[in-house]
Structure formats: C-alpha cells, structure tokens
Design an enzyme around this catalytic site. Structure first.
Site, PDB file in Angstrom:
ATOM      1  N   HIS A   1      -5.346  -5.878   9.432  1.00  0.00           N
ATOM      2  CA  HIS A   1      -5.146  -7.041  10.302  1.00  0.00           C
ATOM      3  C   HIS A   1      -3.837  -6.936  11.100  1.00  0.00           C
ATOM      4  O   HIS A   1      -3.154  -7.924  11.328  1.00  0.00           O
ATOM      5  CB  HIS A   1      -5.233  -8.353   9.516  1.00  0.00           C
ATOM      6  CG  HIS A   1      -6.625  -8.654   9.092  1.00  0.00           C
ATOM      7  ND1 HIS A   1      -7.183  -8.113   7.955  1.00  0.00           N
ATOM      8  CD2 HIS A   1      -7.586  -9.419   9.664  1.00  0.00           C
ATOM      9  CE1 HIS A   1      -8.424  -8.543   7.836  1.00  0.00           C
ATOM     10  NE2 HIS A   1      -8.697  -9.334   8.866  1.00  0.00           N
TER      11      HIS A   1
ATOM     12  N   HIS B   1      -8.336  -4.505  21.389  1.00  0.00           N
ATOM     13  CA  HIS B   1      -9.673  -4.595  20.797  1.00  0.00           C
ATOM     14  C   HIS B   1      -9.547  -4.139  19.344  1.00  0.00           C
ATOM     15  O   HIS B   1      -8.571  -3.488  18.981  1.00  0.00           O
ATOM     16  CB  HIS B   1     -10.701  -3.751  21.562  1.00  0.00           C
ATOM     17  CG  HIS B   1     -10.504  -2.271  21.417  1.00  0.00           C
ATOM     18  ND1 HIS B   1      -9.517  -1.569  22.081  1.00  0.00           N
ATOM     19  CD2 HIS B   1     -11.147  -1.358  20.648  1.00  0.00           C
ATOM     20  CE1 HIS B   1      -9.578  -0.290  21.750  1.00  0.00           C
ATOM     21  NE2 HIS B   1     -10.555  -0.126  20.871  1.00  0.00           N
TER      22      HIS B   1
END
Length: 137
Positions: free
Chosen positions: A80, A39
């Site tokens: 990221h 997540h």
C-alpha cells in the site's frame, strides 16, 4: 540441491515515466502506465531459495522464517505504498517490474544465512505479466 519457494502478495502503486522525455513520449511508450495520477497492481511475489536440507530439521530453510523475512524486509516497505516516492530501496530507480525484482533480490540477499542461496525472484505484476530474476552475479 533442493529449492523452496514462498509466495507473498501485496498492493503498490507506481508510474512509469522517463523524466528526460516529454509527456507525449512517455505516453507513447508507457501508455496508461505513465498516468500522472499513478496506477496500482496486486503483486504476487515468489521467493525461491536453494540449498541442502539440514540433517536436524530436513529443511533447506524454515518456510515460516522465510515468510517472516519477506514480510519484514519487503512487504512492510512496499504494501500500500507508492514505489516511486515511498520505498527507500527503490529511490532513484525506474520502477519497472524488472528493476523492482532486482531491488527485492538485493534486499533479501543481505539477510539470508550463508547456507541458503537465493535462487529466483518471480514477481507477478498482473496474472498475465511477470518477471523472473536469477541474480546478476
């Protein structure tokens, strides 16, 4: 003593899971954060340094220089990325916000000049959840 804070943001994924526990134990303790498919969070990082203003510049530390340092040392490694598998300074560490803040401190502290002290790492995992670390020394 004066304090200067620089704020940066980044996105990263992780999973909270104790490898010594069963899937059910991890689910019970960590809930959705133990999701097998990871997540993500939109993190906000506050880095506060302290010191005395330089008589020639009036700065404790140049805010632009601090921003570049944070981006080069932290953001480039974590943005990221998956904290559990992609970030060398998190290798072998449980990726809780608490441990992440400590690891960020350790990374940044190595790069500051002696005249500037790291005061606090404040790491927002969500707008309602954050941790603060003031060093363990």
């Amino acid at each position: 003593m004066i304090y200067l804070t620089r704020v940066e943001s980044f996105n990263a994924a992780h999973k909270l899971s104790n490898p010594g526990w069963t899937k059910e134990q991890n689910q019970e303790v960590f809930g959705k954060c133990a999701n097998e498919n990871w997540h993500g969070h939109n993190y906000e990082l506050h880095v506060t340094v302290k010191g005395n203003p330089d008589p020639d510049t009036g700065f404790v530390y140049n805010a632009k220089t601090l921003g570049v340092l944070i981006k080069d040392v932290i953001i480039e490694q974590v943005d990221h990325r998956n904290l559990n598998v992609d970030v060398p300074f998190m290798a072998g560490k449980f990726t809780s916000a608490e441990n992440f803040a400590i690891a960020i401190w350790d990374e940044l502290d190595k790069h500051l000049p002696e005249s500037v002290l790291l005061h606090c790492i404040k790491l927002y995992e969500t707008p309602r959840i954050y941790v603060e670390y003031y060093g363990g020394k």
